[in-house]
Scaffold this active site. Structure first.
Site, PDB file in Angstrom:
ATOM      1  N   ARG A  50       0.852  -1.206   0.000  1.00 47.48           N
ATOM      2  CA  ARG A  50       0.000   0.000   0.000  1.00 47.48           C
ATOM      3  C   ARG A  50       0.883   1.251   0.000  1.00 47.48           C
ATOM      4  O   ARG A  50       0.559   2.265  -0.595  1.00 47.48           O
ATOM      5  CB  ARG A  50      -0.947   0.005   1.203  1.00 47.48           C
ATOM      6  N   TYR A 102     -13.821  17.778 -16.988  1.00 51.45           N
ATOM      7  CA  TYR A 102     -14.259  16.390 -17.042  1.00 51.45           C
ATOM      8  C   TYR A 102     -15.432  16.205 -16.063  1.00 51.45           C
ATOM      9  O   TYR A 102     -15.377  16.682 -14.915  1.00 51.45           O
ATOM     10  CB  TYR A 102     -13.083  15.492 -16.637  1.00 51.45           C
ATOM     11  N   ASP A 174      -5.008  19.528 -14.730  1.00 47.24           N
ATOM     12  CA  ASP A 174      -5.328  18.204 -15.263  1.00 47.24           C
ATOM     13  C   ASP A 174      -4.806  18.184 -16.702  1.00 47.24           C
ATOM     14  O   ASP A 174      -5.352  18.852 -17.575  1.00 47.24           O
ATOM     15  CB  ASP A 174      -6.845  17.970 -15.211  1.00 47.24           C
ATOM     16  N   LYS A 199      -5.962   7.087 -20.016  1.00 46.30           N
ATOM     17  CA  LYS A 199      -6.123   7.668 -21.341  1.00 46.30           C
ATOM     18  C   LYS A 199      -4.830   7.532 -22.167  1.00 46.30           C
ATOM     19  O   LYS A 199      -4.436   6.438 -22.471  1.00 46.30           O
ATOM     20  CB  LYS A 199      -6.591   9.116 -21.194  1.00 46.30           C
TER      21      LYS A 199
END
Ligand SMILES: *Cc1c(COP(=O)(O)O)cnc(C)c1O
Length: 381
Positions: A50, A102, A174, A199
């Site tokens: 983690r 987005y 972003d 993406k």
């Protein structure tokens, strides 16, 4: 010495990638939850996946080098990266953000962060005076996309950087749409760059991933603490898939952009197309500005057709191009933002932005250009 971008896609910046004991060229997938300690008070540098995992770490080094960041932190999705990012802010904080974003980012702001006491002001960030006017006593950051999803508005990265420096705010970008291949916001003054690794970085429509790239150690420490605490790190296997995908980023971006330019020009001259939004067209209002702050236009095209009927027919008739959400991969995809990515945006807000029933968004892949044009041509008939 820094490698050229295209070389960094394979090796990061001078990072050792050949695994010593075997000589494996492909970085190994360390599929382990935990790591044994050689002795009391000793560590190999890895304790628990983690917190850190060698495969994820290798990917993070590559992405940090591509974005010219101090560090990159890999998350299980772009939205997991955005949630971790928003944990930087205390209740009562205020953010100024691009009004065109987005849909998932708008959803997290409006439905998760607001309830936790974060105030959000949506402004047209392509106008610096509107950004300045929206800054309040409790403003902590400016969050933008450029070009925006899906209307392709371009914001001046250098101008926003000056404002954030003047007011002591964090500057967050972003950068999913242009990818680090075409645009590097940290070099223009951004503090944090967010990516949906799903993406262009992954590029094969097969893995969900996200990144926060930071410009300094303080932000790296804070976000690594949030990652360790909230636990949305990218798995070893998915890290490996993005590592493999990113190796071809530079050649994919070139081909996808070349195809997109051809399609944007073709759409522009089509009688059933009312308007085309592609930053690579000199008629696009953000064309000149985008050229000053990036080295390309990417492969995202939005357009309005003449009627709802044409839009629906097009979505149903495309064969090579798939009617599917997402973007940036080698396969061309077409979406209906009204029903998909922006379905949760209130109707009036959506309509005002131009996201109506005639509006479509195309992510152009690496197929042979004439095959794509033929597919569009038959779908428009
Ligand atoms: C897809 C996308 C996101 C969200 O990323 P996921 O990987 O789908 O969680 C954020 N910003 C932009 C611009 C995107 O296109």
């Amino acid at each position: 010495m820094q490698y050229h971008f295209n070389t960094k896609c394979l090796y990061g910046n001078n990072e050792k990638v050949i695994e010593e004991s075997t000589g494996a060229i492909s970085f190994p997938i360390y599929q382990t939850a935990t790591f044994a300690h050689p002795g009391v008070g000793q560590s190999t540098g890895y304790d628990y996946s983690r917190l850190q995992n060698p495969t994820r770490e290798q990917l993070e080094k590559v992405i940090a080098s591509l974005e010219f960041g101090y560090d990159a932190i890999a998350f299980s999705s772009g939205m997991a990266a955005a949630s971790a990012l928003m944990e930087l802010f205390e209740p009562g904080s205020h953010l100024v953000v691009s009004e065109d974003l987005y849909g998932g980012t708008i959803r997290i702001f409006n439905h998760i962060n607001k309830k936790n006491g974060i105030e959000i002001s949506y402004v047209d960030t392509s106008d610096s005076s509107k950004i300045k006017a929206a800054i309040q006593q409790n403003t902590k950051a400016i969050f933008i996309e450029t070009p925006t999803n899906p209307m392709m508005h371009v914001t001046d990265l250098r101008a926003v950087s000056e404002i954030t420096k003047e007011f002591g705010l964090l500057f967050i970008v972003d950068n999913t749409f242009l990818s680090p291949y075409f645009q590097n916001p940290i070099n223009l003054g951004a503090d944090i760059v967010l990516h949906s690794g799903t993406k262009f970085l992954g590029g094969h429509n097969d893995t969900i991933a996200g990144f926060l790239v930071v410009s300094n150690q303080e932000l790296s420490d804070k976000i690594r603490f949030i990652l360790k605490t909230t636990g949305a790190g990218l798995s070893p296997f998915d890290s490996w898939l993005i590592l493999r995908g990113v190796k071809t980023l530079s050649i994919r971006m070139e081909r996808q952009q070349e195809n997109a330019m051809g399609i944007a020009q073709w759409l522009k001259s089509h009688s059933k197309v009312a308007s085309v939004y592609y930053v690579g067209l000199p008629t696009h209002p953000g064309y000149e500005l985008n050229k000053k702050q990036s080295s390309g236009y990417g492969s995202m095209i939005s357009f309005h057709v003449d009627s709802k009927e044409t839009a629906i027919l097009l979505l149903e008739k495309v064969q090579l191009i798939q009617y599917a959400e997402s973007l940036g991969g080698v396969e061309s995809l077409i979406t209906y933002p009204m029903l998909q990515t922006h379905a949760d945006v209130p109707v009036e807000e959506r309509e005002a932005k131009g996201i109506n029933d005639c509006f479509l968004r195309l992510s152009v892949g690496i197929e042979y250009i004439d095959d794509l044009l033929m597919d569009l041509e038959q779908a428009f008939e």
